[in-house]
Write a protein that holds these residues in place. Sequence first.
Motif, PDB file in Angstrom:
ATOM      1  N   ALA A 238      44.844  31.737  14.342  1.00  0.00           N
ATOM      2  CA  ALA A 238      45.763  31.962  15.464  1.00  0.00           C
ATOM      3  C   ALA A 238      44.997  32.235  16.749  1.00  0.00           C
ATOM      4  CB  ALA A 238      46.712  33.112  15.145  1.00  0.00           C
ATOM      5  N   MET A 239      43.944  33.019  16.673  1.00  0.00           N
ATOM      6  CA  MET A 239      43.181  33.377  17.872  1.00  0.00           C
ATOM      7  C   MET A 239      42.496  32.160  18.495  1.00  0.00           C
ATOM      8  SD  MET A 239      41.707  37.097  16.796  1.00  0.00           S
ATOM      9  CE  MET A 239      40.834  37.380  18.306  1.00  0.00           C
ATOM     10  N   VAL A 240      41.986  31.264  17.684  1.00  0.00           N
ATOM     11  CA  VAL A 240      41.344  30.056  18.218  1.00  0.00           C
ATOM     12  C   VAL A 240      42.373  29.208  18.965  1.00  0.00           C
ATOM     13  CG1 VAL A 240      40.254  27.867  17.581  1.00  0.00           C
ATOM     14  CG2 VAL A 240      39.464  30.003  16.537  1.00  0.00           C
ATOM     15  N   LEU A 241      43.516  29.002  18.356  1.00  0.00           N
ATOM     16  CA  LEU A 241      44.559  28.189  18.989  1.00  0.00           C
ATOM     17  C   LEU A 241      45.066  28.827  20.281  1.00  0.00           C
ATOM     18  CD1 LEU A 241      46.565  27.148  15.796  1.00  0.00           C
ATOM     19  CD2 LEU A 241      44.931  25.753  17.098  1.00  0.00           C
ATOM     20  N   VAL A 242      45.236  30.123  20.261  1.00  0.00           N
ATOM     21  CA  VAL A 242      45.739  30.844  21.427  1.00  0.00           C
ATOM     22  C   VAL A 242      44.723  30.826  22.570  1.00  0.00           C
ATOM     23  CG1 VAL A 242      46.289  33.185  22.237  1.00  0.00           C
ATOM     24  CG2 VAL A 242      47.402  32.275  20.192  1.00  0.00           C
ATOM     25  N   THR A 243      43.447  30.900  22.263  1.00  0.00           N
ATOM     26  CA  THR A 243      42.410  30.889  23.295  1.00  0.00           C
ATOM     27  C   THR A 243      42.464  29.620  24.136  1.00  0.00           C
ATOM     28  OG1 THR A 243      40.961  32.323  22.007  1.00  0.00           O
ATOM     29  CG2 THR A 243      39.910  30.993  23.709  1.00  0.00           C
ATOM     30  N   VAL A 244      42.618  28.494  23.476  1.00  0.00           N
ATOM     31  CA  VAL A 244      42.704  27.223  24.199  1.00  0.00           C
ATOM     32  C   VAL A 244      43.938  27.213  25.100  1.00  0.00           C
ATOM     33  CG1 VAL A 244      42.990  24.722  23.949  1.00  0.00           C
ATOM     34  CG2 VAL A 244      41.416  25.960  22.435  1.00  0.00           C
ATOM     35  N   GLY A 245      45.071  27.614  24.569  1.00  0.00           N
ATOM     36  CA  GLY A 245      46.303  27.661  25.361  1.00  0.00           C
ATOM     37  C   GLY A 245      46.200  28.610  26.539  1.00  0.00           C
ATOM     38  N   ASN A 246      45.564  29.743  26.339  1.00  0.00           N
ATOM     39  CA  ASN A 246      45.421  30.726  27.408  1.00  0.00           C
ATOM     40  C   ASN A 246      44.584  30.199  28.568  1.00  0.00           C
ATOM     41  OD1 ASN A 246      47.010  32.714  26.276  1.00  0.00           O
ATOM     42  ND2 ASN A 246      45.305  33.720  25.263  1.00  0.00           N
ATOM     43  N   TYR A 247      43.528  29.462  28.270  1.00  0.00           N
ATOM     44  CA  TYR A 247      42.690  28.915  29.343  1.00  0.00           C
ATOM     45  C   TYR A 247      43.496  27.956  30.210  1.00  0.00           C
ATOM     46  CZ  TYR A 247      39.184  26.396  31.964  1.00  0.00           C
ATOM     47  OH  TYR A 247      38.480  25.824  32.991  1.00  0.00           O
ATOM     48  N   VAL A 248      44.194  27.062  29.571  1.00  0.00           N
ATOM     49  CA  VAL A 248      44.970  26.068  30.314  1.00  0.00           C
ATOM     50  C   VAL A 248      46.024  26.756  31.183  1.00  0.00           C
ATOM     51  CG1 VAL A 248      46.579  24.129  30.081  1.00  0.00           C
ATOM     52  CG2 VAL A 248      44.542  24.239  28.642  1.00  0.00           C
ATOM     53  N   ILE A 249      46.748  27.697  30.610  1.00  0.00           N
ATOM     54  CA  ILE A 249      47.788  28.402  31.367  1.00  0.00           C
ATOM     55  C   ILE A 249      47.186  29.182  32.531  1.00  0.00           C
ATOM     56  CG2 ILE A 249      49.481  30.273  31.235  1.00  0.00           C
ATOM     57  CD1 ILE A 249      50.073  29.272  28.339  1.00  0.00           C
ATOM     58  N   SER A 250      46.068  29.871  32.295  1.00  0.00           N
ATOM     59  CA  SER A 250      45.438  30.648  33.371  1.00  0.00           C
ATOM     60  C   SER A 250      44.955  29.753  34.493  1.00  0.00           C
ATOM     61  CB  SER A 250      44.251  31.450  32.823  1.00  0.00           C
ATOM     62  OG  SER A 250      44.711  32.497  32.016  1.00  0.00           O
ATOM     63  N   LYS A 251      44.317  28.672  34.146  1.00  0.00           N
ATOM     64  CA  LYS A 251      43.752  27.761  35.145  1.00  0.00           C
ATOM     65  C   LYS A 251      44.845  27.096  35.976  1.00  0.00           C
ATOM     66  CE  LYS A 251      40.315  24.670  36.342  1.00  0.00           C
ATOM     67  NZ  LYS A 251      39.589  25.180  37.449  1.00  0.00           N
ATOM     68  N   VAL A 252      45.898  26.663  35.317  1.00  0.00           N
ATOM     69  CA  VAL A 252      46.925  25.882  35.992  1.00  0.00           C
ATOM     70  C   VAL A 252      47.968  26.750  36.700  1.00  0.00           C
ATOM     71  CG1 VAL A 252      48.772  24.188  35.622  1.00  0.00           C
ATOM     72  CG2 VAL A 252      46.601  23.928  34.430  1.00  0.00           C
ATOM     73  N   PHE A 253      48.346  27.882  36.099  1.00  0.00           N
ATOM     74  CA  PHE A 253      49.481  28.639  36.637  1.00  0.00           C
ATOM     75  C   PHE A 253      49.142  30.000  37.249  1.00  0.00           C
ATOM     76  CE2 PHE A 253      51.373  25.927  33.308  1.00  0.00           C
ATOM     77  CZ  PHE A 253      52.217  25.183  34.115  1.00  0.00           C
ATOM     78  N   VAL A 254      48.183  30.725  36.691  1.00  0.00           N
ATOM     79  CA  VAL A 254      47.969  32.104  37.149  1.00  0.00           C
ATOM     80  C   VAL A 254      46.907  32.203  38.233  1.00  0.00           C
ATOM     81  CG1 VAL A 254      47.347  34.451  36.452  1.00  0.00           C
ATOM     82  CG2 VAL A 254      48.690  33.011  34.911  1.00  0.00           C
ATOM     83  N   PHE A 255      45.730  31.667  37.977  1.00  0.00           N
ATOM     84  CA  PHE A 255      44.619  31.805  38.915  1.00  0.00           C
ATOM     85  C   PHE A 255      44.351  30.516  39.685  1.00  0.00           C
ATOM     86  CE2 PHE A 255      43.589  34.910  35.499  1.00  0.00           C
ATOM     87  CZ  PHE A 255      43.631  36.061  36.259  1.00  0.00           C
ATOM     88  N   LYS A 256      45.391  29.779  39.966  1.00  0.00           N
ATOM     89  CA  LYS A 256      45.219  28.510  40.685  1.00  0.00           C
ATOM     90  C   LYS A 256      44.650  28.793  42.076  1.00  0.00           C
ATOM     91  CE  LYS A 256      50.050  28.519  41.943  1.00  0.00           C
ATOM     92  NZ  LYS A 256      51.108  28.842  41.065  1.00  0.00           N
ATOM     93  N   LYS A 257      43.757  27.937  42.480  1.00  0.00           N
ATOM     94  CA  LYS A 257      43.128  28.085  43.802  1.00  0.00           C
ATOM     95  C   LYS A 257      44.123  27.689  44.865  1.00  0.00           C
ATOM     96  CE  LYS A 257      38.949  28.845  42.132  1.00  0.00           C
ATOM     97  NZ  LYS A 257      38.507  30.157  41.922  1.00  0.00           N
TER      98      LYS A 257
END
Length: 141
Positions: free
Chosen positions: A119-138
């Motif tokens: 579960a942690m491996v799968l969640v890590t990949v999803g978290n990166y994409v979400i953070s990059k695209v939605f939370v910390f977008k430049k």
Amino acid sequence: MNKIIGLYKKHKEIINYLVVGGLTTVVSMAIFYGSTWTFLDGHDAFELQVANVLSWVGAVLFSYFANRIFVFESKEKNILKELLAFISSRLLTLLFDMGTMFVLSTLLHVDYNFSKIVAMVLVTVGNYVISKVFVFKKKEK
């Protein structure tokens, strides 16, 4: 040595994300296993989810500040707004994490220790994409 430094600079964000992700994993696992080895029963479906949620809360708080500073180098002045966006985005992956744990551990009777790692491996990949695209977008200049 210059080649290594050049590679780091070229891939700084992803390398830092992997380091922060590794540390976040340590925080999450410490809370999860600390809970199941001390006061929660990992073989009880409800208590397993309680341990999962506790580890998620600790990991999300650690991850937000580490990602903000070291990975995405956020300049957002409204930290509360950014933190709430980060937490909101992590709720989706929490549900995915809990679903994965439920399916693997409860329905398929896979060992909960192994299930947590998957579960942690799968969640890590999803978290990166979400953070990059939605939370910390430049922000566009």
